[in-house]
Enzyme design. Structure first.
Site, mmCIF file in Angstrom:
data_model
loop_
_atom_site.group_PDB
_atom_site.id
_atom_site.type_symbol
_atom_site.label_atom_id
_atom_site.label_comp_id
_atom_site.label_asym_id
_atom_site.label_seq_id
_atom_site.Cartn_x
_atom_site.Cartn_y
_atom_site.Cartn_z
ATOM 1 N N ARG A 166 0.827 -1.202 0.000
ATOM 2 C CA ARG A 166 0.000 0.000 0.000
ATOM 3 C C ARG A 166 0.870 1.265 0.000
ATOM 4 O O ARG A 166 0.613 2.200 -0.740
ATOM 5 C CB ARG A 166 -0.908 0.002 1.223
ATOM 6 C CG ARG A 166 -2.333 0.355 0.853
ATOM 7 C CD ARG A 166 -3.346 0.089 1.913
ATOM 8 N NE ARG A 166 -4.665 0.292 1.284
ATOM 9 C CZ ARG A 166 -5.799 0.244 1.936
ATOM 10 N NH1 ARG A 166 -5.821 -0.026 3.220
ATOM 11 N NH2 ARG A 166 -6.949 0.438 1.315
ATOM 12 N N LYS B 113 -21.649 -1.680 9.129
ATOM 13 C CA LYS B 113 -20.735 -1.846 10.267
ATOM 14 C C LYS B 113 -21.077 -0.869 11.398
ATOM 15 O O LYS B 113 -21.130 -1.255 12.568
ATOM 16 C CB LYS B 113 -19.317 -1.613 9.742
ATOM 17 C CG LYS B 113 -18.274 -1.221 10.739
ATOM 18 C CD LYS B 113 -16.911 -1.169 10.069
ATOM 19 C CE LYS B 113 -16.511 0.196 9.549
ATOM 20 N NZ LYS B 113 -16.239 1.194 10.582
ATOM 21 N N THR C 295 -11.522 -0.428 11.494
ATOM 22 C CA THR C 295 -12.286 -0.851 12.679
ATOM 23 C C THR C 295 -13.461 -1.709 12.213
ATOM 24 O O THR C 295 -14.606 -1.262 12.232
ATOM 25 C CB THR C 295 -12.809 0.364 13.466
ATOM 26 O OG1 THR C 295 -13.500 1.247 12.557
ATOM 27 C CG2 THR C 295 -11.697 1.128 14.135
ATOM 28 N N VAL D 78 -6.794 3.667 11.410
ATOM 29 C CA VAL D 78 -6.736 2.240 11.074
ATOM 30 C C VAL D 78 -8.154 1.692 10.910
ATOM 31 O O VAL D 78 -9.138 2.349 11.246
ATOM 32 C CB VAL D 78 -5.973 1.443 12.160
ATOM 33 C CG1 VAL D 78 -4.539 1.962 12.291
ATOM 34 C CG2 VAL D 78 -6.684 1.536 13.505
ATOM 35 N N LYS E 224 -20.349 1.997 -5.194
ATOM 36 C CA LYS E 224 -20.987 3.173 -5.767
ATOM 37 C C LYS E 224 -20.077 3.771 -6.814
ATOM 38 O O LYS E 224 -18.954 3.295 -6.993
ATOM 39 C CB LYS E 224 -21.332 4.189 -4.687
ATOM 40 C CG LYS E 224 -20.126 4.829 -4.033
ATOM 41 C CD LYS E 224 -20.657 5.824 -3.045
ATOM 42 C CE LYS E 224 -19.591 6.762 -2.592
ATOM 43 N NZ LYS E 224 -20.068 7.697 -1.600
ATOM 44 N N CYS F 27 -18.958 1.078 5.563
ATOM 45 C CA CYS F 27 -19.261 1.817 6.788
ATOM 46 C C CYS F 27 -20.673 1.660 7.344
ATOM 47 O O CYS F 27 -20.844 1.402 8.529
ATOM 48 C CB CYS F 27 -18.971 3.294 6.582
ATOM 49 S SG CYS F 27 -17.209 3.642 6.480
ATOM 50 N N GLU G 14 -14.242 11.235 10.711
ATOM 51 C CA GLU G 14 -14.189 11.672 9.318
ATOM 52 C C GLU G 14 -15.537 11.454 8.643
ATOM 53 O O GLU G 14 -16.104 10.379 8.722
ATOM 54 C CB GLU G 14 -13.091 10.892 8.582
ATOM 55 C CG GLU G 14 -12.854 11.365 7.180
ATOM 56 C CD GLU G 14 -12.731 12.891 7.116
ATOM 57 O OE1 GLU G 14 -11.821 13.443 7.741
ATOM 58 O OE2 GLU G 14 -13.569 13.535 6.448
HETATM 59 P P1 NAD Z 1 -8.629 0.783 5.338
HETATM 60 O O1 NAD Z 1 -8.722 -0.643 5.682
HETATM 61 O O2 NAD Z 1 -8.682 1.221 3.904
HETATM 62 O O3 NAD Z 1 -7.270 1.397 5.929
HETATM 63 C C1 NAD Z 1 -6.766 1.092 7.189
HETATM 64 C C2 NAD Z 1 -5.254 0.915 7.066
HETATM 65 O O4 NAD Z 1 -4.683 0.841 8.373
HETATM 66 C C3 NAD Z 1 -4.834 -0.368 6.348
HETATM 67 O O5 NAD Z 1 -4.038 -0.043 5.219
HETATM 68 C C4 NAD Z 1 -4.020 -1.134 7.408
HETATM 69 O O6 NAD Z 1 -2.926 -1.851 6.865
HETATM 70 C C5 NAD Z 1 -3.558 -0.022 8.313
HETATM 71 N N1 NAD Z 1 -3.220 -0.457 9.671
HETATM 72 C C6 NAD Z 1 -3.957 -1.212 10.525
HETATM 73 N N2 NAD Z 1 -3.309 -1.374 11.690
HETATM 74 C C7 NAD Z 1 -2.121 -0.721 11.588
HETATM 75 C C8 NAD Z 1 -1.017 -0.523 12.461
HETATM 76 N N3 NAD Z 1 -1.006 -1.030 13.707
HETATM 77 N N4 NAD Z 1 0.032 0.199 12.015
HETATM 78 C C9 NAD Z 1 0.022 0.703 10.763
HETATM 79 N N5 NAD Z 1 -0.999 0.573 9.894
HETATM 80 C C10 NAD Z 1 -2.059 -0.143 10.299
HETATM 81 O O7 NAD Z 1 -9.766 1.532 6.172
HETATM 82 P P2 NAD Z 1 -10.496 2.926 5.825
HETATM 83 O O8 NAD Z 1 -11.618 2.707 4.865
HETATM 84 O O9 NAD Z 1 -9.467 3.955 5.534
HETATM 85 O O10 NAD Z 1 -11.165 3.231 7.237
HETATM 86 C C11 NAD Z 1 -10.395 3.635 8.340
HETATM 87 C C12 NAD Z 1 -11.327 4.105 9.439
HETATM 88 O O11 NAD Z 1 -12.067 5.255 8.998
HETATM 89 C C13 NAD Z 1 -12.370 3.091 9.859
HETATM 90 O O12 NAD Z 1 -12.572 3.214 11.236
HETATM 91 C C14 NAD Z 1 -13.614 3.520 9.114
HETATM 92 O O13 NAD Z 1 -14.790 3.150 9.802
HETATM 93 C C15 NAD Z 1 -13.468 5.012 9.124
HETATM 94 N N6 NAD Z 1 -14.147 5.716 8.025
HETATM 95 C C16 NAD Z 1 -14.139 5.204 6.766
HETATM 96 C C17 NAD Z 1 -14.756 5.901 5.726
HETATM 97 C C18 NAD Z 1 -14.750 5.359 4.332
HETATM 98 O O14 NAD Z 1 -15.452 5.906 3.507
HETATM 99 N N7 NAD Z 1 -13.993 4.326 4.024
HETATM 100 C C19 NAD Z 1 -15.373 7.128 5.978
HETATM 101 C C20 NAD Z 1 -15.347 7.634 7.270
HETATM 102 C C21 NAD Z 1 -14.727 6.916 8.277
#
Ligand code: NAD
Length: 495
Positions: free
Chosen positions: A45, A305, A118, A116, A365, A302, A187
């Site tokens: 990544r 979840k 969740t 990270v 989407k 999201c 976010e």
């Molecule tokens: P994602 O899985 O795309 O990214 C998370 C990243 O964190 C991964 O690349 C993973 O390798 C890394 N990671 C995990 N543990 C780690 C550690 N200990 N050290 C270093 N890196 C680590 O997830 P995302 O879609 O970006 O979502 C992240 C958070 O934001 C979640 O809680 C989600 O609910 C929230 N969120 C997501 C969205 C969305 O549209 N995707 C919108 C708002 C909020």
């Protein structure tokens, strides 16, 4: 005594995903004086973030990266207003970096975002499900061991209400006697419009403890955003309100989709038209017109979840009625999908045996290549139960080999032969081949290129499937007749 507001020089964002990557990029773009480093334990990544091809598709993302990550050269721009109008734009040095050295980057930062994943815990789905905080806890442990004393830690991930307490306990356990301030800054970006949402947010929410240190940390984070966001849109609240707001906002957005979908089912049986009903409902200024599009229901990583998390939280607080209430939003979403597939099967004379069904759109989407919890996956699963000869998939952004890999992973437990030549699924590089000879074409993602004019050009391709399609009338889930007879038109809603 007034607490001096700290000002951040160095930010580390832990997690280079859909949220961490774009958010850090925009913060760096808007704050050239702050050094921003995004870290992830996943080297592939990080490699992609450092390359010309970032790991996620978001309109505008490459432009932001070009400035903040790559820097710009000094240029002189002259407008046609005479010699006084010659403007020199200064050189801009790169201030956005990506790294896999998580500990080192954390140790250099005075502001640390936790971004990270969740996910939902796998056990216990149905009665609501707890959020899996493993990644948050592990990252917090690393922060506890590596961070500078006094660093401010920000929950960017979506977490259950009271997670800040858990983070505090972990910090105290692994780094006793050192004080760290914890903020909540959920976010609200939506995938597909992430950069636009980040540059022009409806609001920024910052939750903190109400101590003078907490309030000072919140003010310092506010200053980071205030370089481009109207300060009136930056809300500072207590930390529990901030954590809960994110869950509640997503639950209520999803609820609106389930509400209009429930009405679409009534429309279908009564002759009412849900598009008309939605338009007329939306003109009520108390309700507004957004998020009232009937379709296949919500997908994405999201909504489901976060509702499951809210249900779990409610039940764990002894509020079963509240949990039951939100459970219905999920039940309605599932009902809409199965209702849609039943209708496809029914309109194809009750059977898919020997028939080809084409699926246009696989991402959850438009304008994203993200397929997590995509409605298309549910539809494929339900179609397979009726043993079609072929399920032909095309998406303009998703890589065919990624789609195949994901489906194989998701269906591994069933032991089914999935992919051609042994199984029914084929993934195509273009929509024409996917639709060729199909008995029905299901549009499952509202990509712009699937709108009518583009589809009319495929008319000749559809020719061969015409007789079958003549029977497959009015397949749209909200009772509208599609412009192509048997063409199933449906749009998925947003996350
Ligand atoms: P994602 O899985 O795309 O990214 C998370 C990243 O964190 C991964 O690349 C993973 O390798 C890394 N990671 C995990 N543990 C780690 C550690 N200990 N050290 C270093 N890196 C680590 O997830 P995302 O879609 O970006 O979502 C992240 C958070 O934001 C979640 O809680 C989600 O609910 C929230 N969120 C997501 C969205 C969305 O549209 N995707 C919108 C708002 C909020």
């Amino acid at each position: 005594a007034m607490n001096a507001t700290p000002s951040f020089q160095s930010i580390c964002c832990v997690g280079a995903g859909y949220v961490g990557g774009p958010t850090a990029a925009v913060i760096a773009f808007q704050n050239p004086q702050i050094r921003v480093t995004v870290v992830d334990k996943d080297p592939s990544r990080i490699r992609k973030w450092m390359s010309k091809h970032p790991p996620i598709h978001e309109p505008g993302l490459r432009d932001v990266l070009r400035v903040a990550r790559d820097g710009t050269r000094a240029t002189t721009v002259s407008t046609d207003q005479g010699p006084d109008s010659i403007v020199s734009l200064p050189e801009r040095l790169p201030n956005l970096f990506f790294s896999t050295d998580v500990e080192k980057c954390i140790s250099e930062a005075d502001l640390i975002f936790l971004s990270v994943n969740t996910p939902t815990k796998l056990s216990g789905i149905g009665a609501g499900a707890a959020t899996d905080l493993f990644a948050v806890e592990l990252a917090t442990q690393t922060i506890a061991e590596a961070a500078r004393p006094g660093a401010v830690i920000v929950e960017k991930s979506t977490v259950p209400c009271r997670t800040a307490k858990r983070i505090r306990d972990i910090l105290d356990l692994y780094r006793p006697g050192v004080s760290f301030e914890i903020l909540s800054n959920p976010e609200f970006l939506a995938e597909g419009t992430a950069i636009k949402d980040l540059l022009n947010p409806d609001r920024i929410l910052i939750g903190s403890s109400q101590t003078s240190e907490g309030l000072a940390a919140a003010q310092a984070l506010k200053n980071v955003y205030a370089t481009w966001v109207d300060p009136a849109k930056i809300l500072t609240v207590n930390i529990w309100s901030s954590e809960l707001t994110k869950l509640a906002a997503n639950a209520m957005l999803a609820q609106r989709i389930s509400s209009i979908n429930s009405i679409s089912a009534v429309c279908e049986r009564t002759g009412a038209n849900v598009d008309e009903v939605a338009r007329c409902i939306g003109l009520d200024s108390r309700l507004g017109s957004k998020f009232l599009k009937a379709g296949l229901g919500f997908g994405g990583s999201c909504f489901k979840k976060d509702i499951l998390s809210l249900i779990y939280l409610s039940r764990s607080l002894g509020l079963d009625e509240v949990g039951d209430y939100w459970q219905q939003v999920i039940t309605m979403n599932e009902f809409q999908r199965s209702r849609f597939v039943s209708r496809v099967v029914c309109d194809l004379n009750g059977t898919l045996v020997g028939k080809k069904v084409a699926i246009l759109g696989y991402a959850f989407k438009k304008n994203t290549s993200d397929t997590r919890e995509s409605p298309a996956i549910d539809v494929v699963k339900q179609l397979l139960a009726d043993r079609p000869a072929e399920v032909a998939i095309f998406d303009p952004r998703c890589n065919p080999s990624d789609i195949k890999e994901e489906l194989q992973r998701l269906f591994a437990a069933t032991g089914l032969q999935l992919l051609k030549p042994d199984g029914p699924i084929e993934v195509y590089n273009n929509p024409y081949d996917a639709c060729n000879n199909a008995s029905a074409t299901l549009i499952l993602t509202e990509w712009d290129q699937f709108r009518y004019p583009a589809l009319r050009r495929t008319e000749s391709v559809f020719e061969t499937a015409r007789s079958e399609r003549a029977q497959a009338k009015s397949l749209s889930p909200h009772g509208g007749l599609s412009p192509h007879g048997g063409l199933v038109r449906t749009m998925s809603e947003l996350d």
